[in-house]
Design an enzyme around this catalytic site. Sequence first.
Site, short mmCIF file in Angstrom:
data_model
loop_
_atom_site.label_atom_id
_atom_site.label_comp_id
_atom_site.label_asym_id
_atom_site.label_seq_id
_atom_site.Cartn_x
_atom_site.Cartn_y
_atom_site.Cartn_z
N GLU A 59 -2.65 1.79 -4.56
CA GLU A 59 -3.14 2.93 -5.33
C GLU A 59 -2.17 3.43 -6.38
O GLU A 59 -2.54 4.32 -7.17
CB GLU A 59 -3.52 4.07 -4.37
CG GLU A 59 -4.78 3.82 -3.56
CD GLU A 59 -4.51 3.04 -2.28
OE1 GLU A 59 -5.45 2.81 -1.51
OE2 GLU A 59 -3.33 2.64 -2.05
N GLU A 97 -3.19 21.95 10.01
CA GLU A 97 -3.90 20.89 9.32
C GLU A 97 -4.98 21.47 8.40
O GLU A 97 -5.26 22.67 8.43
CB GLU A 97 -4.52 19.92 10.33
CG GLU A 97 -3.49 19.10 11.11
CD GLU A 97 -2.89 17.97 10.28
OE1 GLU A 97 -3.22 17.86 9.08
OE2 GLU A 97 -2.09 17.20 10.83
N ILE A 108 -0.04 8.84 2.34
CA ILE A 108 0.67 10.04 2.76
C ILE A 108 0.35 10.31 4.22
O ILE A 108 -0.82 10.29 4.62
CB ILE A 108 0.27 11.24 1.88
CG1 ILE A 108 0.74 11.02 0.45
CG2 ILE A 108 0.86 12.54 2.44
CD1 ILE A 108 0.30 12.09 -0.53
N HIS A 109 1.37 10.56 5.00
CA HIS A 109 1.23 10.84 6.43
C HIS A 109 2.09 12.05 6.78
O HIS A 109 3.08 12.33 6.09
CB HIS A 109 1.70 9.65 7.27
CG HIS A 109 0.97 8.38 6.98
ND1 HIS A 109 -0.16 7.99 7.67
CD2 HIS A 109 1.19 7.42 6.06
CE1 HIS A 109 -0.59 6.84 7.20
NE2 HIS A 109 0.21 6.47 6.23
N GLY A 113 -8.70 2.67 8.91
CA GLY A 113 -8.86 3.12 7.54
C GLY A 113 -7.62 3.08 6.69
O GLY A 113 -7.69 2.76 5.51
N ASP A 138 0.84 -1.19 0.00
CA ASP A 138 0.00 0.00 0.00
C ASP A 138 0.88 1.24 0.00
O ASP A 138 2.06 1.19 0.35
CB ASP A 138 -0.91 0.02 1.23
CG ASP A 138 -1.97 1.11 1.13
OD1 ASP A 138 -2.71 1.12 0.13
OD2 ASP A 138 -2.04 1.96 2.04
#
Length: 491
Positions: free
Chosen positions: A233, A289, A168-169, A187, A165
């Site tokens: 993805e 954020e 982005i973090h 998730g 997988d």
Amino acid sequence: MTEQLWDLRRVLDEIKDDPQQYHATDVEVDPDAELSGVYRYIGAGGTVERPTKEGPAMVFNNVKGFSDARVLIGLMASRKRVGKMLHHDFRTLGQFLNDSVSKPIAPVVVDENQAPAHEVVYRAEDPGFDIRKLVPAPTNTPLDAGPYISCGVVFGSNMDKTMSDVTIHRMVLEDKDKLGIFIQPGGRHIGHFAEEFEKANKPMPITINIGLDPAVTIGVTFEPPTTPLGYNELGVAGAIRNQAVQLVDGLTVDQKAIARAEYTLEGYIMPNERIQEDINTHTGKAMPEFPGYDGDANPALQVIKVTAVTHRKDHPIMQSVIGPSEEHVSMAGITTEASILQLVNRAIPGKVKNVYNPPAGGGKLMTIMQIHKDNEADEGIQRQAAILAFAAFKELKTVFLVDDDVDIFDMNDVVWTINTRFQADQDVMVLSGMRNHPLDPSERPAYDPKSIRIRGMSSKLVIDGTVPFDIRDQFERAQFKEVPDWEKYLK
């Protein structure tokens, strides 16, 4: 004839001659808050503190402390620019990505000599190795917990390598070979894999890939249920470009890296090890954020032990994102639109013409749905569409429903429907006690104790600005004469 490969440099070459889309500067800039502060005025947009606006992507060629590196910011901070870079109409990017999800092109592995990401290599055992001196990661504001990798694609796999997988973090540089990574509970598949490794008390090998074709950066932001566990993805990016993303074996970890990245970091997510996010600053804050507020510093981030840093030879490009900027809207919002369209197209085909997640919701909290009603039997279908949208994306908070004569990309037109096609006593739906995004600061028990038991719950809102079908003839907009050659009057 050899096929030209897609990467960040090819994309920049396509837009660099358009001053509205690209600007490079040789003026020295400090990556510590100044760089983002400059771009706030020039092109950040989104939910960033005003004044801000939509503007060109910027490349800073003279970054203090990093003589050979460049920093790119704002590449995706314009939906029209995203459309241009992906060679598609910006209005239907959601459907384009929905189609790409259904027809993925899997990545391919290439030899080391075909991986420009590995042209320069620094290993953790090298004398003086320090990621803070090798990776020109900016801070967004003076309160940030540290320099952040805000646009890094993490590549990981489960223990037996049957699933992989990319996500982005936010990742903060904490020490010379240590990153803190925030993995939102539930998730994210990388989080699922990390739990598996942690239960076995084994480090999880990963790569962090920075400076990528926006087809990759946007494509990897899909989440369940659109891309279920086991769906990598990178196949979406392959479909967007009709060209497989190229991978290469890591140099110090048993994991793949994106071969044409500008930078890669290799390392391990360490089991049963945590670090205070703001351990070096003690500001109590992480970074801004997407809702427009500073995120609270997490007391126990998972830890990445870095084993290597690699990059391209010729002035490598560090890519950065301002958390609340329009860039986040493009990264998160377009894929959310695709997820919503996928579900409503299956459940009520032909009734939702288009979907747009505008900057006011940061790409996640708000969507506008353009509804088509064929007859009286379709009355009410618009509200079912809204409920389907909440099902497709649990972090969605507000849905606007409008008719198909409304331009969903024009907020004045959308709000016009609320003033002329809406009555507050009958056209509002409130759904209490539902899950939402924990970064919304209003989602705390002290704000609404009757509906919010724990942080991350919310009351969701549907505003129905569609005209009842049986009286639609009373809501026809004034019809102006069509003048196909109107532009000649501006010459």
